[in-house]
Structure formats: C-alpha cells, structure tokens
Write a protein that holds these residues in place. Structure first.
Motif, PDB file in Angstrom:
ATOM      1  N   UNK A 257       0.898  -1.134  -0.082  1.00  0.00           N
ATOM      2  CA  UNK A 257       0.195   0.047  -0.013  1.00  0.00           C
ATOM      3  C   UNK A 257       0.961   1.114  -0.067  1.00  0.00           C
ATOM      4  N   UNK A 258       0.460   2.361  -0.527  1.00  0.00           N
ATOM      5  CA  UNK A 258       1.069   3.631  -0.654  1.00  0.00           C
ATOM      6  C   UNK A 258       1.837   3.937   0.561  1.00  0.00           C
ATOM      7  N   UNK A 259       0.861   3.778   1.837  1.00  0.00           N
ATOM      8  CA  UNK A 259       1.385   4.133   3.328  1.00  0.00           C
ATOM      9  C   UNK A 259       2.454   3.571   3.649  1.00  0.00           C
ATOM     10  N   UNK A 260       2.933   2.160   3.143  1.00  0.00           N
ATOM     11  CA  UNK A 260       4.333   1.880   3.701  1.00  0.00           C
ATOM     12  C   UNK A 260       5.267   2.703   3.535  1.00  0.00           C
ATOM     13  N   UNK A 261       5.632   3.309   2.582  1.00  0.00           N
ATOM     14  CA  UNK A 261       6.783   4.185   2.122  1.00  0.00           C
ATOM     15  C   UNK A 261       6.709   5.420   3.214  1.00  0.00           C
ATOM     16  N   UNK A 262       5.546   5.888   3.651  1.00  0.00           N
ATOM     17  CA  UNK A 262       5.479   7.026   4.320  1.00  0.00           C
ATOM     18  C   UNK A 262       6.003   6.352   5.803  1.00  0.00           C
ATOM     19  N   UNK A 263       6.368   5.366   6.277  1.00  0.00           N
ATOM     20  CA  UNK A 263       6.689   4.746   7.491  1.00  0.00           C
ATOM     21  C   UNK A 263       8.030   5.157   7.703  1.00  0.00           C
ATOM     22  N   UNK A 264       9.075   5.660   6.674  1.00  0.00           N
ATOM     23  CA  UNK A 264      10.476   5.546   6.836  1.00  0.00           C
ATOM     24  C   UNK A 264      10.732   6.979   6.608  1.00  0.00           C
TER      25      UNK A 264
END
Length: 235
Positions: free
Chosen positions: A81-88
């Motif tokens: 999901x696109x939100x995965x990248x926002x975790x880093x």
C-alpha cells in the motif's frame, strides 16, 4: 450478515469492560455483557476504531503471518500500500523499500499506487458521465461499503462500480507473472497485500459478499512488514 468473516476480534482476558470502545463504535456494534465487551458480528464493519482506542489492547486485527504464508507459494508477489513508504523517515528512493521486500522473501513487487492512478483516471472520466447518481461514492474502502450496506442502503446506487486499487493491482501483477514465467501455474503464484487497515483483510476473506472473486491470497500487517524491512534495509 453473520456469515461475514471479520478481521477484528476481542481478547476477553484483556477486556475490563470500561465502555470506551462502546462509546466510540460508529455502528453501535459493541455492548458490555457480564463485565466484558461483546462485538455484534452483524453490526461490525471492521473499521478498527476499537483497536485504536482500547487502552488494554483487548481488540486486535487478525492478519496472516508472513513466515507461514509465504511458504505456501512458489512465486510470491508483494502489493505494498502507498502508506508503507510513509513509515520511513527521509526515504530518498522507494527502490530501497522495493528491494527490501524482495530480501525478506518476495519474488516480485507490484505497487498498488500504479493501480490507484488507473482508478483515479477512470474516476475523472466517470464523473463527467451524464445522468449518473450524485454524489458519487468511491468503492475503494470496504468500511464505507459495509456501512452503507448496513445503515444507509439507499446510497448503494451512488457507489462507483469499479474494483479497488488493491484488486486491480493483484490482477495486473498476476498477469505479469504468468507472462514472464510461463512455467508457473496460477496456483503456484501468491499475491499478498501489505495492509494498514484490518478492513482490507475482511475484504479479501469476504470477496463474494462484495461481488467479485479476489486475486489477493492473503493480507500482511504493515507493522510486521515494516520491522522485517528495517532489519534488511539497515544491513
């Protein structure tokens, strides 16, 4: 509705019957019975609000386990999901994440954001169609769809009839894998969505209730994948 397989569950051993979840549930699916919360499966929409606000961690989402499910398929495709990248923090290049997913056991990665772009393009065209019922309701969120089904059935005709990005990505990823690896059978390929939301799990488990056959085999928790990625990306 009781045959609907839910992803949100209750751990009675942790529940104190404090009523916090009862007060926040948008569909009034929770009652306090014999000093503990009880979830009415006919009303629950798996929105996950009770998970977020429960101070005792008595509510949880049931995801598939990465170490167990990956072993069941010869060829594994991750759908982040696109939100995965926002975790880093300070992520300069998403390729670090994409490579990390392969390092933890996936053979291929198909970004759901690509499918989301297709849905957005279709939506813009659809909104220009003469005579469609308005307002138009996006069909991507299973929480919204189930809420409409349970509480606001008159709004059903306003739902845009298109598969969610997750499903479109799964279909395209499966087609690509079959084309690039003709030696594989469809049952050899596993398509796995990395989900930030428990409702997506129910979406996959109850695909026929939403009117389609899902190409997603299982959903993994974004938090589990995040910590797996951290170990690989730091190595």
């Amino acid at each position: 509705m009781n045959s609907y397989e839910h992803s949100v569950s209750l751990d009675l051993s942790r529940c104190t019957g404090c009523t916090t979840c009862l007060k926040h549930c948008p569909t009034e699916a929770i009652r306090i019975v014999d000093g503990h919360a009880k979830i009415n499966p006919g009303r629950c929409i798996d929105c996950g609000i009770c998970i977020k606000i429960c101070q005792n961690k008595a509510k949880k989402a049931t995801y598939s386990r990465l170490d167990k499910v990956l072993k069941t398929k010869k060829y594994k495709i991750a759908l982040p999901a696109p939100t995965l990248y926002g975790q880093f923090e300070d992520l300069e290049d998403v390729d670090y994440v994409l490579q990390g997913l392969k390092d933890i056991g996936f053979d291929d990665v198909y970004e759901v954001s690509k499918a989301a772009e297709l849905v957005s393009a279709y939506t813009r065209t659809y909104l220009k169609t003469v005579g469609i019922p308005k307002p138009v309701i996006n069909s991507a969120c299973p929480v919204v769809l189930r809420l409409i089904s349970l509480r606001y059935p008159t709004l059903k005709e306003h739902i845009m009839q298109i598969l969610p990005p997750m499903e479109i990505a799964a279909k395209l990823a499966l087609e690509r894998a079959m084309k690039e690896h003709p030696e594989l059978k469809s049952e050899d390929i596993g398509v796995f969505f990395i989900s930030p939301c428990p409702a997506k799990i129910s979406y996959v488990k109850n695909d026929k209730a939403f009117g389609y056959d899902s190409n997603v085999d299982a959903c993994f928790s974004l938090s589990e994948i995040y910590f797996e990625l951290l170990s690989k990306m730091k190595a």
